[in-house]
Scaffold this active site. Structure first.
Site, PDB file in Angstrom:
ATOM      1  N   ASP A  67      18.158  16.079 -28.195  1.00 52.03           N
ATOM      2  CA  ASP A  67      17.881  15.015 -27.743  1.00 52.03           C
ATOM      3  C   ASP A  67      18.556  13.729 -28.427  1.00 52.03           C
ATOM      4  OD1 ASP A  67      16.097  14.992 -29.451  1.00 52.03           O
ATOM      5  OD2 ASP A  67      14.733  15.401 -28.282  1.00 52.03           O
ATOM      6  N   ASN A 136       1.813  15.705 -27.352  1.00 54.09           N
ATOM      7  CA  ASN A 136       1.362  15.883 -25.860  1.00 54.09           C
ATOM      8  C   ASN A 136       1.873  17.152 -25.278  1.00 54.09           C
ATOM      9  OD1 ASN A 136       4.181  15.043 -25.744  1.00 54.09           O
ATOM     10  ND2 ASN A 136       3.868  13.375 -24.647  1.00 54.09           N
ATOM     11  N   HIS A 138       5.279  18.258 -25.580  1.00 55.98           N
ATOM     12  CA  HIS A 138       6.496  18.122 -25.183  1.00 55.98           C
ATOM     13  C   HIS A 138       7.223  18.870 -26.097  1.00 55.98           C
ATOM     14  CE1 HIS A 138       7.827  14.187 -27.675  1.00 55.98           C
ATOM     15  NE2 HIS A 138       7.734  15.231 -28.384  1.00 55.98           N
ATOM     16  N   GLU A 143       8.840  15.428 -21.485  1.00 51.28           N
ATOM     17  CA  GLU A 143       7.454  14.917 -21.487  1.00 51.28           C
ATOM     18  C   GLU A 143       6.555  15.488 -20.385  1.00 51.28           C
ATOM     19  OE1 GLU A 143       6.863  13.359 -23.950  1.00 51.28           O
ATOM     20  OE2 GLU A 143       7.710  11.175 -24.129  1.00 51.28           O
TER      21      GLU A 143
END
Ligand code: PGA
Length: 260
Positions: A67, A136, A138, A143
């Site tokens: 990313d 979280n 990811h 996400e």
């Protein structure tokens, strides 16, 4: 899913480095999917040391990072291109032309995402995808509630992710709102997925990924579908696993037990 539990973060990092090195020895022109983040810093440090001390060469390796932040050009100090140049590419015998990250400063980020996805396919797909894990759940910047079939595209970062990554930005800098990220489906197409998570702060996400339901709310749980996923964790990150004793029995000290 292979769950390899090592006593310490250091030994977990070493295990990951040895698995990457194994891939490079088996296939000197391997296509490696790479990750950024704090967890990976010691991995790259160890990989650089190994490369310098006669370990496998990066000469024919091709890389694709997961990313990049939308809005940050490659020269921006907080871009993932800068991170990779600083911690790995600038320190090993890699051909920079064969290192790829999405261009965060592309005029049309959506087109850039499509181009990136096509470039991975053109190189024959990823032999190994290295992954970190967000608090979280990811992977990449996929996400919670990302489609489990998603391809490379733009994602809006959660407040939690922006807060977690704010430590890398100066107080007067704006933390990007969007990122271009490989999709969960793109990641699952890698021939081997190798995830590293260390520390107690990752224990909840690790438990959700390995033992939770397959659910878009924890994108890393999609690795349950992968035919060759290796999860390397330290004891601290393993703390919330219900089947901890079983994983330790299957792979004592993170090794493969002999079938007898
Ligand atoms: P971290 O990030 O290694 O900095 O915790 C991991 C991730 O968000 O994927």
């Amino acid at each position: 899913m292979k769950v390899l539990i090592l006593e310490t973060a250091d030994t977990a990092q070493e295990r990951v480095v040895s698995l990457i090195a194994q891939t490079m020895r088996d296939k000197p022109n391997a296509v490696l999917g790479l990750a950024t983040g704090g967890t990976m810093l010691p991995v790259y440090e160890k990989l650089v040391a190994l490369n310098k001390s006669g370990g496998p060469s990066f000469r024919d390796v091709t890389t694709f990072n997961l990313d990049e932040y939308v809005g940050l050009g490659p020269d921006h100090p907080q871009s993932y291109r800068s991170y990779m140049n600083d911690v790995l590419f600038g320190k090993v015998d890699i051909n920079l032309q064969r290192t790829h990250l999405p261009r965060g400063d592309a005029r049309n980020p959506e087109d850039e995402a499509l181009r990136y996805e096509a470039a991975i396919a053109q190189c024959g797909g990823l032999d190994l995808q290295l992954l970190g894990l967000g608090h979280n759940g990811h992977i990449g910047f996929n996400e919670p509630t990302s489609s489990l079939k998603s391809r490379t595209r733009i994602k809006t970062l959660t407040k939690e992710t922006r807060d977690a990554n704010s430590r890398y930005f100066r107080a007067d800098e704006t933390i990007p709102t969007f990122a271009i990220t490989m999709g969960v489906g793109t990641i699952l197409d890698a021939r081997h997925c190798l995830l590293l998570a260390t520390g107690t702060q990752k224990a909840d996400a690790v438990a959700a990924m390995i033992e939770g339901p397959l659910a878009a709310v924890c994108p890393a749980s999609a690795l349950q579908l992968h035919p060759k996923a290796t999860i390397v964790i330290d004891m601290a990150a393993a703390a919330k696993l219900k089947l901890l004793d079983y994983y330790l029995h299957v792979h004592p000290d993170g090794t493969a037990r002999e079938i007898v």
